[in-house]
Structure formats: C-alpha cells, structure tokens
Design an enzyme around this catalytic site. Structure first.
Site, short mmCIF file in Angstrom:
data_model
loop_
_atom_site.label_atom_id
_atom_site.label_comp_id
_atom_site.label_asym_id
_atom_site.label_seq_id
_atom_site.Cartn_x
_atom_site.Cartn_y
_atom_site.Cartn_z
N ALA A 186 0.87 -1.18 0.00
CA ALA A 186 0.00 0.00 0.00
C ALA A 186 0.90 1.23 0.00
O ALA A 186 2.07 1.14 0.41
CB ALA A 186 -0.89 -0.02 1.23
N GLY A 198 0.68 -5.10 0.65
CA GLY A 198 -0.51 -5.22 -0.21
C GLY A 198 -0.19 -5.90 -1.53
O GLY A 198 -1.07 -6.52 -2.14
N GLU A 246 -0.31 -9.47 -0.75
CA GLU A 246 -1.72 -9.83 -0.52
C GLU A 246 -2.47 -9.94 -1.84
O GLU A 246 -3.30 -10.85 -2.03
CB GLU A 246 -2.36 -8.78 0.39
CG GLU A 246 -1.77 -8.83 1.79
CD GLU A 246 -2.20 -7.68 2.69
OE1 GLU A 246 -2.35 -7.90 3.89
OE2 GLU A 246 -2.38 -6.55 2.19
N GLU A 285 4.90 -5.04 7.09
CA GLU A 285 4.13 -4.01 7.80
C GLU A 285 4.58 -3.82 9.24
O GLU A 285 4.50 -2.72 9.79
CB GLU A 285 2.63 -4.36 7.80
CG GLU A 285 1.94 -4.24 6.45
CD GLU A 285 2.01 -5.50 5.60
OE1 GLU A 285 2.84 -6.40 5.88
OE2 GLU A 285 1.20 -5.60 4.66
N1 COA Z 1 4.60 3.28 -0.56
C1 COA Z 1 4.98 4.47 -1.08
N2 COA Z 1 6.14 4.64 -1.74
C2 COA Z 1 6.94 3.58 -1.87
C3 COA Z 1 6.62 2.31 -1.35
C4 COA Z 1 5.37 2.19 -0.67
N3 COA Z 1 4.95 1.02 -0.17
N4 COA Z 1 7.62 1.46 -1.62
C5 COA Z 1 8.54 2.16 -2.29
N5 COA Z 1 8.15 3.44 -2.45
C6 COA Z 1 8.85 4.54 -3.11
C7 COA Z 1 10.03 5.01 -2.30
O1 COA Z 1 9.61 5.91 -1.29
C8 COA Z 1 10.86 5.66 -3.37
O2 COA Z 1 10.32 6.93 -3.67
P1 COA Z 1 11.28 8.22 -3.92
O3 COA Z 1 12.08 7.84 -5.14
O4 COA Z 1 10.32 9.32 -4.16
O5 COA Z 1 12.11 8.34 -2.70
C9 COA Z 1 10.64 4.77 -4.59
O6 COA Z 1 9.44 4.07 -4.30
C10 COA Z 1 11.74 3.76 -4.80
O7 COA Z 1 11.92 3.03 -3.59
P2 COA Z 1 13.32 2.93 -2.80
O8 COA Z 1 13.02 2.70 -1.36
O9 COA Z 1 14.20 4.09 -3.12
O10 COA Z 1 13.92 1.62 -3.48
P3 COA Z 1 14.94 0.58 -2.84
O11 COA Z 1 15.34 -0.30 -3.95
O12 COA Z 1 16.00 1.30 -2.08
O13 COA Z 1 14.07 -0.25 -1.76
C11 COA Z 1 12.14 -1.49 -1.01
C12 COA Z 1 13.02 -1.07 -2.19
C13 COA Z 1 10.94 -2.23 -1.57
C14 COA Z 1 12.94 -2.42 -0.08
C15 COA Z 1 11.69 -0.24 -0.21
O14 COA Z 1 11.15 0.70 -1.14
C16 COA Z 1 10.65 -0.49 0.82
O15 COA Z 1 10.97 -1.01 1.89
N6 COA Z 1 9.37 -0.15 0.55
C17 COA Z 1 8.29 -0.26 1.49
C18 COA Z 1 7.80 -1.69 1.55
C19 COA Z 1 6.71 -1.83 2.59
O16 COA Z 1 6.89 -1.59 3.76
N7 COA Z 1 5.51 -2.27 2.13
C20 COA Z 1 4.37 -2.47 2.96
C21 COA Z 1 3.54 -1.24 3.01
S1 COA Z 1 2.10 -1.44 4.02
#
Ligand code: COA
Length: 260
Positions: free
Chosen positions: A66, A111, A114, A134
């Site tokens: 999400a 999500g 999911e 999460e």
């Molecule tokens: N919601 C909103 N934005 C998200 C996102 C999410 N779930 N997951 C990634 N993004 C965004 C990042 O904020 C970043 O945006 P920016 O370029 O404006 O800073 C962009 O996507 C790229 O992600 P980034 O974190 O820079 O890539 P990465 O390769 O370093 O890391 C992940 C990848 C997936 C490990 C990391 O993005 C992450 O942990 N995301 C969240 C995952 C999460 O907790 N999901 C459950 C949500 S309920």
C-alpha cells in the site's frame, strides 16, 4: 477507459492488468484501488475475457505494498474503511469466475503480496522478492496478509514472515508454497502467456465451477465440501460445453468451448 495508475490491455480472450506507478514501485494508492475496482468489474462483465494476468510495470516491482505516504494522515476509521475496501477488492479478484495469474516481476510486499495471494496461480521472476513488512511500520497486514498467508503456508511459517517482516527471495517463497513457478526474469511473460494460452481454451463454466468448488469448499468440513463438489459436478452436465467436450473426445478432435 483511461486509467492513471494502471493499464488494462485486452488481447483477444486475455486481459492484462499492469500496475503502473513504477516510480513508487507500483505502490497501491487509493486511486489505484478505485481503478482496480473498475478494471476488475469490466473484466468480470466481459464474456470475451477468459483469463486475467496481473503484473507490474518495470523490472523492479509487482507492487511494494500500500502507498505508505497515504498512511501518514490516516485516522483509525479511515484505515478501517481503507482495508475493508482492499479486502473486498482482493476477494473480488479471488472470486472472478475466470483464472487470474499473478506475474510477479519484482517486489511483492505488503498489499502487493496480498494481491498476489488473491490470484489463482502465481508465476514469479527469479528476481522477485516477497514479504509482509508491515510490522516495521508499527502496523499489521490488513488486506488478508495474516489470513491467506496462514492458509497457504501454515500458521507457524506465516507468523515467522509477518512477525519478522523479512523479505524473502523467489526460491524460498516457492519452497514455502507461495509460488507455483519461478522462471528467469526475461522468461516470465513468455511462461505466463503459455499458461494463459492453456487456460483460455478450457470450458468457461467448468472453470468457474472449479474456482467455486475449491474456494468455497476449502473452509468446509470434508463431507459437506464433497457434497458441494458433487452438486457442481452435476451442474456441469447441464452445459453445452459438457456435450461438446464429451463428443469431441469420442470423435477424436479438440473441443471448442463456448461457455454455454
Ligand atoms: N509506498 C509508497 N512509496 C513507496 C513504497 C510504498 N509502499 N515502496 C517504495 N516506495 C517509493 C520510495 O519511497 C521511493 O520513492 P522516492 O524515489 O520518491 O524516494 C521509490 O518508491 C523507490 O523506492 P526505494 O526505497 O528508493 O527503493 P529501494 O530499492 O532502495 O528499496 C524497497 C526497495 C521495496 C525495499 C523499499 O522501497 C521499501 O521497503 N518499501 C516499502 C515496503 C513496505 O513496507 N511495504 C508495505 C507497506 S504497508
């Protein structure tokens, strides 16, 4: 229909939904939820569509969860309404009377995981990364991540994944039973299309009955579930597709099913 956060491609009897926010790793925001509801409704009501594929745009993510930016100002009531809507959407996908294939082309987190679990068959690239992180945000999964996951891989393994928030690779996810098949990244859509081709020629009403028998029967006691299966089996004998399938076999020719 023009969408902002996804693309819906209809290619003959195949519908492909592409989650299209690659800069945010295809994170599922409220707009995407609304657009998925519309796309899924359109697919459900189109008898020409026989198989659905869901995948992500880009080579990094299926969906990284999400959209966390929308969580910042969310009240508990907003959060409740949001997850109920997400749960309804995922149920709607799971209950579509057509096979839904997830083509997991990268991160499937929160999500995204999911959504993947609401699909009928999951093929993933060997670069896919799966998890329910999460817990690291001080919250829990709300789109079925504690429920479908436990049903798919067992309670203990689900607890380990959800409690640690660990992100695992495709091979490990496959060995846990979360994925049907892991393929090299450049072969993912080739393999998914091969599977879709096999499924599009099956009898649509029998396909619908298979999904109902397995989805509804899964949580019933075995005896009731078998009785339910028996009734759906009998119902298939009311279809023209049954006549066609049996005749085609006896006449040694491939069947042509019309969903009648
Ligand atoms: N919601 C909103 N934005 C998200 C996102 C999410 N779930 N997951 C990634 N993004 C965004 C990042 O904020 C970043 O945006 P920016 O370029 O404006 O800073 C962009 O996507 C790229 O992600 P980034 O974190 O820079 O890539 P990465 O390769 O370093 O890391 C992940 C990848 C997936 C490990 C990391 O993005 C992450 O942990 N995301 C969240 C995952 C999460 O907790 N999901 C459950 C949500 S309920």
């Amino acid at each position: 229909m023009g969408f902002q956060t996804l693309e819906l491609r209809i290619e003959g009897s195949l519908a492909i939904i592409l989650l299209n926010r690659p800069k945010a790793l295809n994170a599922i925001n409220l707009t995407m939820v609304g657009e998925l509801e519309q796309a899924v409704g359109q697919i459900r009501d189109d008898p020409g569509v026989r198989v659905v594929v869901i995948t992500g745009v880009g080579d990094k993510a299926f969906a990284a969860g999400a959209d966390i930016t929308e969580f910042k100002a969310m009240s508990p009531i907003d959060a409740w309404i949001f997850v109920q809507r997400l749960q309804r959407l995922f149920l709607e996908i799971e209950r579509l009377p057509k096979p839904v294939i997830a083509a997991v082309n990268g991160y499937a987190l929160g999500g995204g995981c999911e959504l993947m679990m609401a699909c009928d068959i999951v093929y993933a690239s060997d670069a896919a990364r799966i998890g329910q992180p999460e817990i690291n945000l001080g919250i829990i999964p709300g789109g079925g991540g504690t429920q479908r996951l436990a049903r798919l891989i067992g309670k203990q393994r689900a607890k380990e994944l959800v409690l640690t928030g660990e992100i695992i690779g495709a091979r490990e996810a496959w060995s846990l039973g979360l994925l049907n098949k892991v393929v090299p990244a450049d072969q993912l859509m080739v393999e998914v299309r091969k599977l879709a081709d096999k499924l599009t020629i099956k009898a649509p009403l029998a396909v619908k009955a298979v999904k109902e028998a397995i989805e509804d029967g899964y949580d019933m006691a075995l005896e009731r579930a078998l009785a339910y299966e028996g009734k759906l089996f009998a119902l298939c004998f009311a279809t023209e597709d049954r006549t066609e399938g049996v005749n085609a076999f006896l006449e040694k020719r491939p069947p042509t099913f019309e969903g009648k």
